[in-house]
Design an enzyme around this catalytic site. Structure first.
Site, short mmCIF file in Angstrom:
data_model
loop_
_atom_site.label_atom_id
_atom_site.label_comp_id
_atom_site.label_asym_id
_atom_site.label_seq_id
_atom_site.Cartn_x
_atom_site.Cartn_y
_atom_site.Cartn_z
CE LYS A 297 -0.30 -6.22 13.90
NZ LYS A 297 0.90 -6.16 13.02
CB ALA A 298 -0.05 -10.55 20.77
N GLY A 299 2.84 -9.97 18.98
CA GLY A 299 4.29 -10.09 19.02
C GLY A 299 4.81 -11.47 18.67
NE ARG B 152 8.86 -10.77 10.78
CZ ARG B 152 9.09 -9.79 9.90
NH1 ARG B 152 8.15 -8.92 9.62
NH2 ARG B 152 10.25 -9.70 9.30
CB SER C 240 -1.52 -3.42 16.92
OG SER C 240 -0.52 -3.91 16.07
CE LYS D 150 5.86 -7.69 12.20
NZ LYS D 150 4.51 -8.18 12.52
N GLY D 151 6.44 -1.90 14.74
CA GLY D 151 6.68 -0.70 15.51
C GLY D 151 6.17 0.56 14.83
NE ARG D 152 1.67 -1.41 10.71
CZ ARG D 152 1.39 -2.14 9.63
NH1 ARG D 152 1.73 -1.71 8.44
NH2 ARG D 152 0.78 -3.29 9.75
CG HIS E 29 -0.55 1.72 17.24
ND1 HIS E 29 -0.61 0.95 18.39
CD2 HIS E 29 0.03 0.91 16.31
CE1 HIS E 29 -0.12 -0.25 18.16
NE2 HIS E 29 0.29 -0.29 16.91
#
Length: 297
Positions: free
Chosen positions: A43-45, A47, A132, A260-262, A264
């Protein structure tokens, strides 16, 4: 003559079995073991980084996460190789399995296979990363019932009767909860640094990867020893999610999917402040360890 025919019949199966098998691969293409691995952090990026790196035609990577060094090690090295894409001379194979970062077995296993492996770690403000992580977990569990709020998971379980790992030292934060625990990055990194020198690591700021993807990708390309080809013109920000998408040559866009980018959940300010106080000394230990500082607010 009949004896000769009989001998031919006897040895023919062995001749067939020992004959070389023609490769179905294109000439000069093969499946190579990775020379670099994105080992974390969840969950840090990770992908996003891999998708952006694929803009470089010399970077080859498998589709799904392979999880060889933590879940599938017993399947053997040739199975691992079979999961890799075909590549040519001059290409670099890379894989991504962010669960490796917290694995107890992955560091030594990777070293045994390739002590020169290049290791990439994407780091993000641990408070944002925890939120996240919670957002993803709660989305997956909707069918099983509503999860407790982030606040309750992070600090609400710190009641005297709770078995949560809370103390004055942890600022009343439930440091036993996985979403919080993973953010104590230096504890996991120390395990890796026992196996690999710091020079074989590259640390990516997950927030900068969103704000300026081309610059962060350029640094990774250089770390991998590749000519930098990714530029700002390769990206365009999604107007709704404010997350970078890849611009295709035909003018279309490739975004990373609806997850992605949903958004929080909005977390109570006192809880955010308590988490930030908890992570401050942990982040300082990390920065000292990696000799690098990230501007996490």
């Amino acid at each position: 003559f009949q004896m000769i025919i009989h001998l031919i019949i006897l040895i023919l199966p062995y001749l067939v079995c020992s004959a070389p098998i023609r490769s179905t691969q294109q000439p000069n293409r093969e499946r190579k073991l990775p020379e670099a691995i994105i080992i974390g952090v969840k969950k840090a990026g990770t992908r996003a980084l891999l998708e952006f790196l694929r803009l470089n035609p010399h970077i080859k990577a498998p589709g799904p996460e392979v999880h060889f060094f933590d879940r599938n090690f017993e399947k053997g090295l040739e199975w691992y190789r079979s999961q890799m894409p075909e590549s040519e001379e001059g290409d670099l194979t890379i894989e991504k399995s962010p669960a490796y970062f917290i694995s107890k077995t992955a560091p030594s296993r990777i070293k045994d296979i390739n002590p020169k492996m290049k290791l990439i770690v994407v780091l993000r403000d641990p408070v944002t990363r925890a939120i996240s992580d919670y957002t993803q977990a709660s989305s997956k569990r909707r069918r099983l019932g509503q999860m407790p709020s982030f606040e309750r998971m992070a600090v609400g379980n710190c009641a005297p009767w709770s078995k949560a790992n809370c103390s004055v030292k942890t600022q009343g934060v439930n440091s036993h909860w996985g979403a919080v625990r993973i953010g104590v990055y230096h504890k996991y990194l120390q395990r890796w640094l026992k196996e690999f020198p710091l020079a074989q690591f590259h640390f990516v700021d997950g927030q900068k990867l969103i704000d300026d993807p081309a610059e962060e990708v350029k640094k990774v390309e250089e770390f991998l020893g590749l000519k930098s080809v990714v530029t700002p013109s390769d990206f365009e920000v999604d107007s709704v999610k404010k997350f970078p998408c890849i611009k295709n040559p035909d003018g279309t866009h490739h975004c990373l999917g609806k997850t992605k980018g949903r958004p929080h959940p909005k977390v109570d300010e006192p809880v955010l402040k308590r988490l930030k106080r908890f992570y401050e000394p942990e982040n300082d230990r990390l920065f000292s360890l990696i000799r690098q500082h990230f501007q996490w607010e």
